[in-house]
Design an enzyme around this catalytic site. Structure first.
Site, PDB file in Angstrom:
ATOM      1  N   ASP A  36       0.858  -1.186   0.000  1.00  0.00           N
ATOM      2  CA  ASP A  36       0.000   0.000   0.000  1.00  0.00           C
ATOM      3  C   ASP A  36       0.894   1.236   0.000  1.00  0.00           C
ATOM      4  O   ASP A  36       2.013   1.206   0.527  1.00  0.00           O
ATOM      5  CB  ASP A  36      -0.898   0.007   1.236  1.00  0.00           C
ATOM      6  N   VAL A  60       1.625   1.341  -6.928  1.00  0.00           N
ATOM      7  CA  VAL A  60       1.366   0.492  -8.101  1.00  0.00           C
ATOM      8  C   VAL A  60       1.576   1.241  -9.411  1.00  0.00           C
ATOM      9  O   VAL A  60       1.655   0.606 -10.471  1.00  0.00           O
ATOM     10  CB  VAL A  60      -0.054  -0.111  -8.059  1.00  0.00           C
ATOM     11  N   TYR A 150     -12.617   8.004 -13.280  1.00  0.00           N
ATOM     12  CA  TYR A 150     -12.787   6.738 -12.557  1.00  0.00           C
ATOM     13  C   TYR A 150     -13.494   5.713 -13.443  1.00  0.00           C
ATOM     14  O   TYR A 150     -13.063   4.555 -13.540  1.00  0.00           O
ATOM     15  CB  TYR A 150     -13.586   6.982 -11.279  1.00  0.00           C
ATOM     16  N   LYS A 154     -11.907   2.156 -14.774  1.00  0.00           N
ATOM     17  CA  LYS A 154     -12.492   0.867 -14.404  1.00  0.00           C
ATOM     18  C   LYS A 154     -13.036   0.115 -15.616  1.00  0.00           C
ATOM     19  O   LYS A 154     -12.995  -1.120 -15.651  1.00  0.00           O
ATOM     20  CB  LYS A 154     -13.580   1.071 -13.355  1.00  0.00           C
TER      21      LYS A 154
END
Length: 248
Positions: A36, A60, A150, A154
């Site tokens: 994280d 990431v 977003y 996704k």
């Protein structure tokens, strides 16, 4: 104990869905490496789980950081059986207020991060016919107003999941994603922006039980199922846990 002796990497594991998933896998015997951006939070999560979990800082969106957590899992446990790409960010607001810096960061974390982690893990997953569970969203299946970046990220996760599931199908690698509606996590706890058309927003909510959000544990149960041998014939799915949001 579906995951006894299995080595599992979970990104975004300091809180929310990632933390709930880590607890679920730990209770079923897994050996975990948790990553994280919140280093203090993920180290605390690993300590709370115990000797079966390692925590480390992870961005990431950074290729070297992704490779580092892969290397840590291989060094500690000898390989990787399951990769859970759960790290994500939300950027809620009007498109005209969304500058390129915000756009790039959301795409980098939510979509590029899934690619980087999966690409780095794949040589090790191939050795054991492992699998990947990605965190998409109901917003990866339908449009949600005032969530343009977003939604785009996704939808990308859903498409990437399906493409890679086919690409690696002959080698026995399963790749799936989950598409939750709103989940009671820190990501949605902040104050919403002003000048939002809430009538439009409320068209994109769950219907079940009067529109209640999911809890992180609801999603963790599905992650564990898709990662388990019980789902051995399931690949390339975008599995909604959305209280009927995408049924309307």
């Amino acid at each position: 104990m579906r995951f006894e002796g299995k080595s599992i990497i979970i990104t975004g594991a300091a809180s929310g869905i990632g933390l709930a998933t880590a607890k679920k896998f730990a209770a079923e015997g897994a050996r975990l490496v948790l990553g994280d951006r919140d280093e203090a939070g993920v180290l605390a999560a690993a300590r709370a789980i115990g000797d079966s979990a390692i925590g480390m800082a992870l961005d990431v969106a950074d290729e070297a950081s992704c490779q580092a957590i892969i290397d840590r899992a291989v060094t500690a446990y000898g390989g990787i059986d399951v990769l859970c790409n759960i790290a994500g960010v939300l950027d809620f607001g009007r498109m005209e207020d969304l500058d390129k810096t915000r756009w790039d960061r959301t795409i980098a974390v939510n979509l590029t991060g899934v690619y980087l982690m999966t690409r780095a893990a794949m040589p090790h997953l191939l050795k054991v016919r492992g699998n990947v569970v990605n965190m998409a969203s109901a917003a990866g299946l339908v449009g949600v107003p005032f969530n343009s970046v977003y939604v785009a990220s996704k939808h990308g996760v859903v498409g990437l999941t399906k493409a890679l599931a086919l690409e690696y199908s002959k080698q026995g690698i399963r790749i799936n994603c989950i598409c939750p509606t709103g989940v009671n996590t820190p990501m949605i706890s902040g104050a919403p922006p002003e000048n939002i058309d809430w009538e439009l927003v409320m068209r994109s909510v769950p219907w079940l039980d009067g529109g209640e959000n999911c809890d992180p544990e609801d999603i963790a149960d599905a992650v564990a199922f898709l990662a388990s041998a019980e789902a051995r014939r399931i690949t390339g799915v975008a599995f909604p846990i959305d209280g009927g949001q995408t049924a309307a």
